[in-house]
Structures are given as structure tokens and as C-alpha cells.
Design an enzyme around this catalytic site. Structure first.
Site, PDB file in Angstrom:
ATOM      1  N   SER A 192      53.233  49.775 -43.988  1.00  0.00           N
ATOM      2  CA  SER A 192      51.678  49.718 -43.273  1.00  0.00           C
ATOM      3  C   SER A 192      52.143  49.352 -42.024  1.00  0.00           C
ATOM      4  O   SER A 192      53.204  49.071 -41.315  1.00  0.00           O
ATOM      5  CB  SER A 192      51.381  48.408 -44.050  1.00  0.00           C
ATOM      6  OG  SER A 192      50.093  47.930 -43.239  1.00  0.00           O
ATOM      7  N   TYR A 209      52.906  39.585 -46.460  1.00  0.00           N
ATOM      8  CA  TYR A 209      53.018  41.183 -46.485  1.00  0.00           C
ATOM      9  C   TYR A 209      53.556  41.765 -45.424  1.00  0.00           C
ATOM     10  O   TYR A 209      54.118  42.907 -45.473  1.00  0.00           O
ATOM     11  CB  TYR A 209      51.186  41.347 -46.404  1.00  0.00           C
ATOM     12  CG  TYR A 209      50.985  42.726 -46.990  1.00  0.00           C
ATOM     13  CD1 TYR A 209      51.289  43.516 -48.093  1.00  0.00           C
ATOM     14  CD2 TYR A 209      50.676  43.721 -45.650  1.00  0.00           C
ATOM     15  CE1 TYR A 209      50.592  44.712 -48.366  1.00  0.00           C
ATOM     16  CE2 TYR A 209      50.356  45.266 -46.011  1.00  0.00           C
ATOM     17  CZ  TYR A 209      50.251  45.338 -47.294  1.00  0.00           C
ATOM     18  OH  TYR A 209      49.915  46.819 -47.496  1.00  0.00           O
TER      19      TYR A 209
END
Length: 250
Positions: free
Chosen positions: A143, A156
Site C-alpha cells: 500500500s 497497517y
């Protein structure tokens, strides 16, 4: 696009927005795909959709990546079902967002377990058959926040950044055996989750993106299909950023 004819692929999180686009892209180029996820009903429905739309003999394998026993069984199940594995796409991921000072240990542990540790286990398990075949393509979906950080996503972002470092290390270990390992780092992609944002929120996001819009799942699928191809054999340890210019990272 590049032909994946005769290749067997495993895609985790395959029934989700990005995962389904990745699976479709690989299948469209000729790969036989094992679809993995935790929701068996969604997997079966998506498998039927894939076969109806593009044909092929694809399979589904239900696996809860938060269960270490199921993780250890996934690669053997893929080998039994497909007869081999040429492409592994670690796409599945979860979020447990919270500000750092409020983040609970279980919120940290759950995200690290699914997003980082499970990916490592699947890479490790797939390495042996790939080394024996002297060919393999591992693509990890990270990401943009793994490079930029994001408030409320310490767990995350840490998992995605860790996955990048893990990929680089793994790539160096297996390159001489014809195996590549790379990352695809999406920015904001139009999915069911982003569709829940109101118009003002979407406009705010789009204003941050030089392309002026969110990406589509097909943009990620195309990047994965390239890295999975035979032609990408000299590309390894890299991160391909697909974010419309939102973060222009070297």
C-alpha cells in the site's frame, strides 16, 4: 498484455474488490487460478462468475489467514488441486484502525498476523516447489501508506512496510533459481469500501491525486499480470506504485 498460458496461480483475498480484479487479470491472460479467501460462499460465486465470463478451470480454496494451521495447509492444498504453483499473489489484508495511543494489542496483533506473517508463511511454503521448478513469481500487494504512513493506521502501515522489506530479502535469496518477488503498492482504488465515502470525502481524496481520480481494480490487476509474466523475469525486489501520482516514490 503478457501471456500466462500454462501457469498456475494462487490469489489470496480473491473475492474482494482488488483481489477479484487480480484474479480476473491473471485468468484473462491464460493462468489457472486458485481463489482463496475466508468466505466460501463469496469464493464459489466469484469462481462461477470467472468461468462464465472468461472460461478456464479455476478452483476455490477457503482459508482463514488468521488461523496459522489453515495458512500452513494452503500451499499444499493448492499443489494438490492445481498440480503446481507458478504465481503467488499475497493480496488479502485486514484493517483495525485506531490512533496509536488507543490501539489495543489485539488490533496490532491481528493486522500483523494476517497482513505480514501469513504472507511470509505462504512465501516460505511456495519457495520449495518453485525452486524445484526453477521458476516462480511472487507478488505482494502492499500500500502507498507503507511508504508514507497514515494517521490511525500504525499497525497497517507497519505491516505493509514490513512486507516490502520481507520481499526484498526474499528476492535476493531466490533470484538465482528463476524466482522473482515484487510488490504492487496501490493508492486509492475504487472499491466497495471507497464507494461508501460521501461525495465531499471523495472530492477531497481526488484533489490529492494528480490524475484527479481514484484508480480501478483493473489497474492493479494489470500491474500484477505484468510482474507475473515470463517477460518480467529480470525485475525483482521492486515495488510498483500504482497511485495516480499521489506519492511519487523512487
Amino acid at each position: 498484455m503478457f501471456s500466462l498460458s500454462g501457469m498456475n496461480a494462487l490469489v489470496t483475498g480473491a473475492s474482494g474488490g482488488i483481489g477479484s480484479s487480480i484474479a480476473m487479470a491473471l485468468a484473462s491472460q491464460g493462468a489457472r487460478v486458485a481463489l482463496s479467501g475466508s468466505n466460501g460462499d463469496k469464493l464459489r460465486a466469484f469462481r462461477e462468475q470467472m468461468i462464465n465470463e472468461i472460461g478456464g478451470d479455476h478452483v476455490e480454496i477457503t482459508c482463514n489467514l488468521s488461523d496459522s494451521t489453515q495458512v500452513e495447509e494452503l500451499i499444499p492444498a493448492t499443489l494438490d488441486t492445481l498440480g503446481g504453483i507458478d504465481i503467488l499473489v499475497n493480496n488479502a489484508g485486514i484493517t483495525r484502525d485506531n490512533l496509536a495511543m488507543r490501539m489495543k494489542d489485539e488490533e496490532w496483533d491481528q493486522v500483523i498476523s494476517v497482513n505480514l506473517e501469513a504472507a511470509m508463511r505462504l512465501m516460505r511454503a511456495s519457495a520449495r516447489p518453485m525452486m524445484k521448478a526453477r521458476f516462480g513469481r511472487i507478488i505482494n500487494i502492499t500500500s502507498v501508506v507503507g511508504s508514507t504512513g497514515n494517521p490511525g493506521q500504525m499497525n497497517y502501515a507497519a505491516a505493509k512496510a514490513g512486507l516490502t522489506g520481507l520481499t526484498k530479502s526474499f528476492a535476493q535469496e531466490v533470484a538465482s533459481r528463476g524466482i522473482t518477488a515484487n510488490c504492487v503498492a496501490p493508492g486509492f482504488i475504487r472499491t466497495a469500501m471507497t464507494a461508501q465515502l460521501d461525495e465531499k470525502q471523495q472530492e477531497t481524496i481526488n484533489a490529492r491525486i494528480p490524475a484527479g481520480k481514484m484508480g480501478e481494480g483493473t489497474d492493479i490487476g494489470a500491474a500484477v499480470a505484468y510482474l507475473a509474466s515470463r517477460e518480467a523475469g529480470y525485475v525483482t525486489g521492486e515495488t510498483l506504485h500504482v497511485n495516480g501520482g499521489m506519492a511519487m516514490l523512487g
